[in-house]
Every structure is written in C-alpha cells, then in structure tokens.
Write a protein that holds these residues in place. Structure first.
Motif, PDB file in Angstrom:
ATOM      1  N   LEU A  82       5.885  10.279   6.425  1.00 29.40           N
ATOM      2  CA  LEU A  82       5.475  11.611   6.889  1.00 29.40           C
ATOM      3  C   LEU A  82       5.401  11.678   8.416  1.00 29.40           C
ATOM      4  CD1 LEU A  82       2.704  12.450   4.260  1.00 29.40           C
ATOM      5  CD2 LEU A  82       4.951  13.535   4.488  1.00 29.40           C
ATOM      6  N   ASP A  83       5.171  10.537   9.072  1.00 27.16           N
ATOM      7  CA  ASP A  83       5.104  10.520  10.532  1.00 27.16           C
ATOM      8  C   ASP A  83       6.483  10.540  11.182  1.00 27.16           C
ATOM      9  OD1 ASP A  83       2.367  10.494  10.586  1.00 27.16           O
ATOM     10  OD2 ASP A  83       2.186   8.312  10.760  1.00 27.16           O
ATOM     11  N   THR A  84       7.539  10.437  10.374  1.00 36.82           N
ATOM     12  CA  THR A  84       8.900  10.429  10.908  1.00 36.82           C
ATOM     13  C   THR A  84       9.314  11.843  11.310  1.00 36.82           C
ATOM     14  OG1 THR A  84       9.451   8.587   9.435  1.00 36.82           O
ATOM     15  CG2 THR A  84      11.286   9.765  10.447  1.00 36.82           C
ATOM     16  N   ALA A  97       0.131   4.389  -0.193  1.00 35.97           N
ATOM     17  CA  ALA A  97      -0.369   5.448   0.692  1.00 35.97           C
ATOM     18  C   ALA A  97       0.064   5.203   2.140  1.00 35.97           C
ATOM     19  CB  ALA A  97      -1.893   5.522   0.609  1.00 35.97           C
ATOM     20  N   GLU A  98       0.054   3.944   2.554  1.00 39.61           N
ATOM     21  CA  GLU A  98       0.472   3.619   3.920  1.00 39.61           C
ATOM     22  C   GLU A  98       1.968   3.880   4.112  1.00 39.61           C
ATOM     23  OE1 GLU A  98       0.259  -0.111   7.101  1.00 39.61           O
ATOM     24  OE2 GLU A  98      -0.522  -0.340   5.056  1.00 39.61           O
ATOM     25  N   ASP A 109       0.863  -1.187   0.000  1.00 36.77           N
ATOM     26  CA  ASP A 109       0.000   0.000   0.000  1.00 36.77           C
ATOM     27  C   ASP A 109       0.899   1.236   0.000  1.00 36.77           C
ATOM     28  OD1 ASP A 109      -1.717   2.121   0.526  1.00 36.77           O
ATOM     29  OD2 ASP A 109      -2.980   0.952   1.885  1.00 36.77           O
ATOM     30  N   ARG A 146       3.713   6.090   2.474  1.00 35.03           N
ATOM     31  CA  ARG A 146       3.859   7.546   2.492  1.00 35.03           C
ATOM     32  C   ARG A 146       3.513   8.100   3.880  1.00 35.03           C
ATOM     33  NH1 ARG A 146       0.958   8.405  -1.537  1.00 35.03           N
ATOM     34  NH2 ARG A 146       2.533   8.714  -3.164  1.00 35.03           N
ATOM     35  N   ASP A 147       2.446   7.568   4.493  1.00 35.40           N
ATOM     36  CA  ASP A 147       2.048   8.030   5.823  1.00 35.40           C
ATOM     37  C   ASP A 147       3.135   7.730   6.858  1.00 35.40           C
ATOM     38  OD1 ASP A 147      -0.342   8.990   4.876  1.00 35.40           O
ATOM     39  OD2 ASP A 147      -1.495   7.197   5.421  1.00 35.40           O
ATOM     40  N   HIS A 148       3.759   6.550   6.767  1.00 37.66           N
ATOM     41  CA  HIS A 148       4.833   6.194   7.699  1.00 37.66           C
ATOM     42  C   HIS A 148       6.000   7.171   7.569  1.00 37.66           C
ATOM     43  CE1 HIS A 148       4.233   2.203   9.748  1.00 37.66           C
ATOM     44  NE2 HIS A 148       3.146   2.269   9.012  1.00 37.66           N
TER      45      HIS A 148
END
Length: 309
Positions: A232-234, A225-226, A223, A228-230
């Motif tokens: 961005l959460d860094t 998108a998933e 995924d 990318r989210d990981h």
C-alpha cells in the motif's frame, strides 16, 4: 532474482554434501553400537542404537529428498520438486514417534520384569566405552548438519534427530556410570525412558512444521499485515486484496495478490515498472521467491466482493 536462485542452488548443494557426510559418520558407528548393546545387555544402549539407526534411515531419506528436490521444474511440476524435502521431513517425524513408542514399551517391560525379581545384568564398563564413542560420532554429525538446519526443513529434521541422539548418548553414559558405581541396573531402562521422552517433543515440533507447509499456512516468520502495508505504501497503489502467502518448502515462499492501482499507472504505461518494484520489495524485505500480482483498476475489489456475495 537470478542471484537469489543461484544462492538457493548453492545452499541445496551444500545441504546434500552435509547429509552425505553425516550418513557416513552415523553408518560407521551403528553396527558397533547394536553389537555392543547385545553384548553388554544394555537396553539404553540398544535404545540409543535404535535411535541412531532411525537417524541413519532418516538421513538417507533426507538425502534422497534433497536430490529429488534439486531437479528443475517442468510442465507437470511447475514449482519443481522441492516439496519432496517436506515429505522427507514428514517421514523423519513419523520415524521419531515410532522409535519413541518402541523404546518406551521395551523400557517399561524391563522395569516391570525387574520389579518381579527377574535379573537383567548390564555390563557397565563396555556400555560406557561404546556410549562415549557414540557421543563423539553424534557430535561430529551434529557439527556437519548445524550449518544447514536453518535453511531447509529437511535438514532441520535430520539435525533434530542427531541432536536427540547426542543427548541420548549422554544419558547412556550417565546410566553406565551409575551402574558401575552403584550396581543399580534399573538405571539402564530409566535412561531409555528419558531418551524416549526427549524424542517425542522434537517429533511434534517437526511434524507441526511439516503440516504448516502441507496445509499451505502462512510461514511462521511472515507477517501478512506488514506485507500488505509495504504494498500500500508503493506509489500508485490504491488497495490490495486476495492476499495469499504460503511455502513450497522452508525458505521458498510464494505470494499472490490483487492490487488496485490508480488509472495513471495504466495510462502512462507504468505497469511493468510497478510490477518490478512490488516484486523487488517482497524479495528484499520478505524473502519471497515467487510473487504474482494481478493489477486492477481502482474499485475493482468492491465489485468482486459484490459478485462473490
């Protein structure tokens, strides 16, 4: 990452052993089944023998591809030779289609000639015995290959071939029983058609998986998108763009992205730590074997978009 590579190497070695054992099992029975098919006059048995012969060829090709894939990377093949596993699976998929078409043509011809009054006597007793032995050989090979089918597209192709042949042996057994009980010889070509019908869907699935790898599509289980989210959460990451995910072969995922970071990441010398964190995240959560991050100052993505426009 070293542990991950060692685990992958062990898995590939185990896969080669599985293929070698399966080849020995299938090869030991192919000649018996071909001779038995001619002696009994059974098209279904010959169809199953042809499928088993294609299994044998496919297993040999799969083993060759696995051996080549184990060679280390070099300056000409920077990702190594693991893509040869995909080529082996491609060969197996095409071979399955060829077998299905030839079996279908032969079965239709047998049914047409039978309808016109031409007799095709089938020896149901010997056909049943040979089919049962073939079933046992296929089950043994299937059990050997099952453990590695989820780890390699190459092994999955070999596993699917043997699985189809196992079901084919069951159909031959059923046809032999019908012939013995009722004397209806048409059960033989009908069983052949059913075997061909089982082959085609598996070939389509395998070829679809091969094309997904060769076209560098995102792996089905990934995924974006998933991921990318990981990222961005860094801590320190502002934005991410130009994200690409593809696979060299099954289980060997590759990732690259441009990551925009806060000025403090560069000023405080945290670039190395951030790269380690990002790479570790993808390795742990998404099983990405090779990851490449281009760290950029915040706002670089908008300037790149303007330039590309």
């Amino acid at each position: 990452m070293g542990h991950s590579h060692d685990h992958a190497a062990d898995a590939h070695a185990a896969g080669r052993r599985r293929l070698a054992i399966a080849i020995a099992i299938i090869a030991s029975f192919v000649v018996v089944q071909v001779v038995g098919g001619f002696l009994t006059g059974s098209l279904a048995l010959l169809a199953d023998a042809g499928h088993m012969t294609s299994d044998l060829l496919g297993l040999v090709v799969a083993l060759g591809a696995a051996i080549v894939a184990a060679r280390p990377a070099n300056d000409r093949q920077t990702y190594g030779f693991r893509r040869f596993e995909v080529f082996g699976a491609l060969f197996n998929g095409v071979l399955l289609v060829v077998v299905a078409v030839s079996v279908t043509a032969s079965a239709i011809g047998r049914l047409a000639s039978g309808a016109s009054g031409e007799a095709h006597e089938v020896a149901g007793g010997p056909m049943l015995v040979i089919a049962i032995v073939g079933l046992l050989a296929n089950v043994a090979a299937l059990l050997v290959l099952r453990g590695g089918a989820s780890q390699s597209i190459n092994l999955r192709g070999a596993y699917l071939e043997v699985l189809g042949d196992t079901i084919g042996s069951v159909l031959v057994i059923a046809a032999a029983i019908v012939i013995l009980v009722t004397g209806w010889d048409a059960a033989d070509p009908i069983a052949s058609l059913l075997i061909a019908g089982l082959i085609v869907p598996r070939a389509v699935v395998l070829l679809r998986d091969v094309m997904r790898v060769l076209s560098q599509s995102v792996p089905a289980e990934t995924d974006v998108a998933e991921i990318r989210d990981h990222i961005l959460d860094t801590d320190g990451v502002v934005a991410v763009h130009d994200v690409h995910v593809w696979a060299i072969t099954t289980g060997a995922h590759v990732f690259s992205a441009h990551v925009e970071v806060e000025p403090a990441v560069f000023a405080e010398g945290r670039v190395g730590a951030l790269l380690d964190e990002l790479g570790g995240c993808l390795d742990e959560h998404f099983d990405v074997e090779h990851s490449t991050f281009q760290l950029e100052p915040s706002g670089r993505g908008r300037r790149e978009s303007a330039t590309h426009a």
